[in-house]
Design a protein around this motif. Structure first.
Motif, PDB file in Angstrom:
ATOM      1  N   LEU A 117       0.809  -1.215   0.000  1.00 42.38           N
ATOM      2  CA  LEU A 117       0.000   0.000   0.000  1.00 42.38           C
ATOM      3  C   LEU A 117       0.842   1.265   0.000  1.00 42.38           C
ATOM      4  O   LEU A 117       0.316   2.357  -0.253  1.00 42.38           O
ATOM      5  N   GLU A 165      -9.677   0.911  -1.047  1.00 39.55           N
ATOM      6  CA  GLU A 165      -8.255   0.569  -1.065  1.00 39.55           C
ATOM      7  C   GLU A 165      -7.396   1.824  -1.179  1.00 39.55           C
ATOM      8  O   GLU A 165      -6.319   1.912  -0.565  1.00 39.55           O
ATOM      9  N   LEU A 202      -7.292   3.372   2.198  1.00 43.83           N
ATOM     10  CA  LEU A 202      -6.393   2.607   3.063  1.00 43.83           C
ATOM     11  C   LEU A 202      -4.933   2.959   2.772  1.00 43.83           C
ATOM     12  O   LEU A 202      -4.127   3.132   3.692  1.00 43.83           O
ATOM     13  N   VAL A 251      -3.517   0.495  11.079  1.00 46.63           N
ATOM     14  CA  VAL A 251      -3.755   0.523   9.635  1.00 46.63           C
ATOM     15  C   VAL A 251      -3.519  -0.862   9.028  1.00 46.63           C
ATOM     16  O   VAL A 251      -4.254  -1.295   8.131  1.00 46.63           O
ATOM     17  N   ALA A 258      -6.543  -2.795   9.694  1.00 43.35           N
ATOM     18  CA  ALA A 258      -7.611  -2.418   8.766  1.00 43.35           C
ATOM     19  C   ALA A 258      -7.423  -3.100   7.417  1.00 43.35           C
ATOM     20  O   ALA A 258      -8.398  -3.518   6.774  1.00 43.35           O
ATOM     21  N   ALA A 259      -6.172  -3.228   6.975  1.00 40.12           N
ATOM     22  CA  ALA A 259      -5.895  -3.921   5.715  1.00 40.12           C
ATOM     23  C   ALA A 259      -6.307  -5.386   5.803  1.00 40.12           C
ATOM     24  O   ALA A 259      -6.811  -5.961   4.826  1.00 40.12           O
ATOM     25  N   LEU A 305     -10.520  -5.316   6.069  1.00 33.50           N
ATOM     26  CA  LEU A 305     -11.356  -4.755   5.006  1.00 33.50           C
ATOM     27  C   LEU A 305     -11.962  -5.812   4.077  1.00 33.50           C
ATOM     28  O   LEU A 305     -13.160  -5.736   3.771  1.00 33.50           O
ATOM     29  N   LEU A 348     -12.680   2.979   8.214  1.00 35.74           N
ATOM     30  CA  LEU A 348     -11.747   3.906   7.564  1.00 35.74           C
ATOM     31  C   LEU A 348     -11.959   5.334   8.048  1.00 35.74           C
ATOM     32  O   LEU A 348     -10.996   6.081   8.269  1.00 35.74           O
TER      33      LEU A 348
END
Length: 434
Positions: free
Chosen positions: A72, A360, A363, A386, A389-390, A393, A405
């Motif tokens: 990311l 995405e 993110l 974070v 969260a990845a 999701l 988010l």
């Protein structure tokens, strides 16, 4: 495996040349992989884990988060985040030389019956030593270790998270032997520290003798049904919460709807978090992501997750920060709003990106913002949250993903610390490039 001697020296005794030495290590073949391997091998026995109890330091734990976020991040963002996370790990409190020598030299027989006995009798030093006797710890070994910790919520669920994240870190480093023993030993040490099964026992009492299993199935309910569960998780006391929560699991509610309700509740708690509790509240995402990765059927684990979310304070809705009104949402503007400490604007861009099918991108913008911050300032909570969260999701229905988010955008904007360390890393890394 190729390790620059300057990097080895900095891990033993960090100096002002830390980032320059890391840059030299990156120039080696497989520089990232071998540099992180060497860092774990060198630092795991040096950190004074006992001095941090009942807490767990996040230097090594955060390395998994940074590697998880690599797809990311821009190349510069990834290198900065990894450099500052390694700097944090290298500067955590250390054992005395005498203790370091004892721990490094100790090696058990590598037998599970001994390791389980040391964990159950709460002897972390012996658990660490026994784990060093395993030749190359496999994924199954980490998962078996996790199984011994799943109902132990000491340090708000760190034990299961440590087992999960260090197993993943081992895999991302391509399962090297020496580094694997250090990671496995660290997970065993944490597993053997004092336990707390209060929430699991409260859940078991309500579940009774019923054969309850939580199936791993997609969410099927709608927002109104999730909202009623959110209200129970956020507003009721622990005793009152567990009654309806266990009733739903007994009635057959699956993982998808349970996880959606928990993430929505965790996001509401994040919106309510005071600035000094932003990072601690974001830990709920880390624990929920570890639960989702394990896909447990045991309802007590899901009850623990509900109790953890419930633990954090709830505020009145009118007291919360509200998203600003904007035109077209933009990922670059999201990162900029976070770094400029503008939570309302950051929330608007995160929510807008999610609603227009660009979750995405949101993110990735959150990851770039987290990579700017000094992890020592916030105990690496930003990169940990974070990365969680990845992980979460893809498992969430869109409303829960959007709420997560938006809440994280607010959290990151409200918990900005110094970026000076990152700028030092940037300069050293740039100077070393051909």
């Amino acid at each position: 495996m190729t390790v620059d001697p300057r990097w080895q020296h900095e891990l033993e005794a960090p100096t002002e040349q830390f980032f320059g030495s890391f840059a030299a290590q990156l120039a080696q073949p497989d520089g990232v992989r071998d540099g992180v391997r060497e860092a774990v091998k060198a630092l795991a026995p040096r950190i004074d884990w006992e001095a941090y109890l009942p807490h767990v330091p996040h230097g090594i734990l955060g390395l998994r988060a940074v590697l998880r976020l690599q797809p990311l991040l821009s190349e510069a963002g990834f290198r900065r985040a990894l450099a500052t996370q390694l700097h944090m790990a290298a500067h955590e409190g250390r054992r005395s030389p005498q203790n370091l020598a004892q721990v490094s030299a100790a090696k058990g027989s590598g037998q599970w019956r001994n390791l389980e006995a040391f964990i159950q009798s709460r002897r972390p030093g012996l658990a660490y030593a026994e784990a060093q006797g395993f030749d190359v710890p496999a994924e199954d070994d980490f998962q078996r270790l996790r199984g011994l910790t799943e109902l132990d919520m000491a340090t708000v669920g760190h034990k299961a998270v440590v087992c999960d994240h260090l197993a993943d870190l081992h895999a991302r480093l391509e399962r090297p032997k020496a580094t694997g023993r250090r990671l496995f030993g660290l997970a065993a040490w944490v597993a053997a520290t004092p336990e707390d099964t209060f929430w699991a026992r409260r859940a078991a009492k309500r579940l009774g003798d019923a054969a309850v299993s939580v199936p791993w199935v997609p969410a099927t309910l709608g927002e109104a049904a999730w909202e009623s569960q959110v209200r129970e998780i956020c507003d009721l006391g622990l005793v009152a919460l567990l009654d309806p929560f266990t009733a739903r699991l007994k009635a057959g509610q699956g993982s998808g709807d349970t996880l959606a309700a928990l993430v929505l509740a965790a996001s509401e708690k994040q919106l309510d978090a005071r600035r000094d509790l932003e990072g601690k509240t974001a830990w709920t995402y880390v624990y929920l992501a570890a639960v989702a990765r394990a896909r447990p059927a045991d309802p007590r684990i899901w009850c623990q997750a509900a109790a953890l979310v419930n633990l954090f304070p709830t505020d009145e809705p009118e007291e919360r920060v509200r998203a600003a009104h904007i035109g077209e949402p933009d990922a670059g503007a999201l990162t900029e709003a976070i770094l400029d400490v503008e939570p309302a604007l950051a929330m608007a861009h995160a929510g807008g990106l999610a609603r227009t099918g660009r979750a995405e991108a949101a993110l990735a913008a959150l990851a770039e913002a987290a990579a700017q911050d000094d992890p020592t300032f916030n105990h690496a909570h930003q990169v940990l949250a974070v990365a969680a969260a990845a992980d979460l999701l893809p498992e969430l229905p869109p409303p829960a993903g959007e709420a997560m988010l938006v809440a994280l955008a607010k959290s990151l904007a409200n918990s900005q610390g110094s970026g000076d360390l990152g700028r030092l890393a940037d300069r050293a890394l740039a100077a070393a490039r051909p």
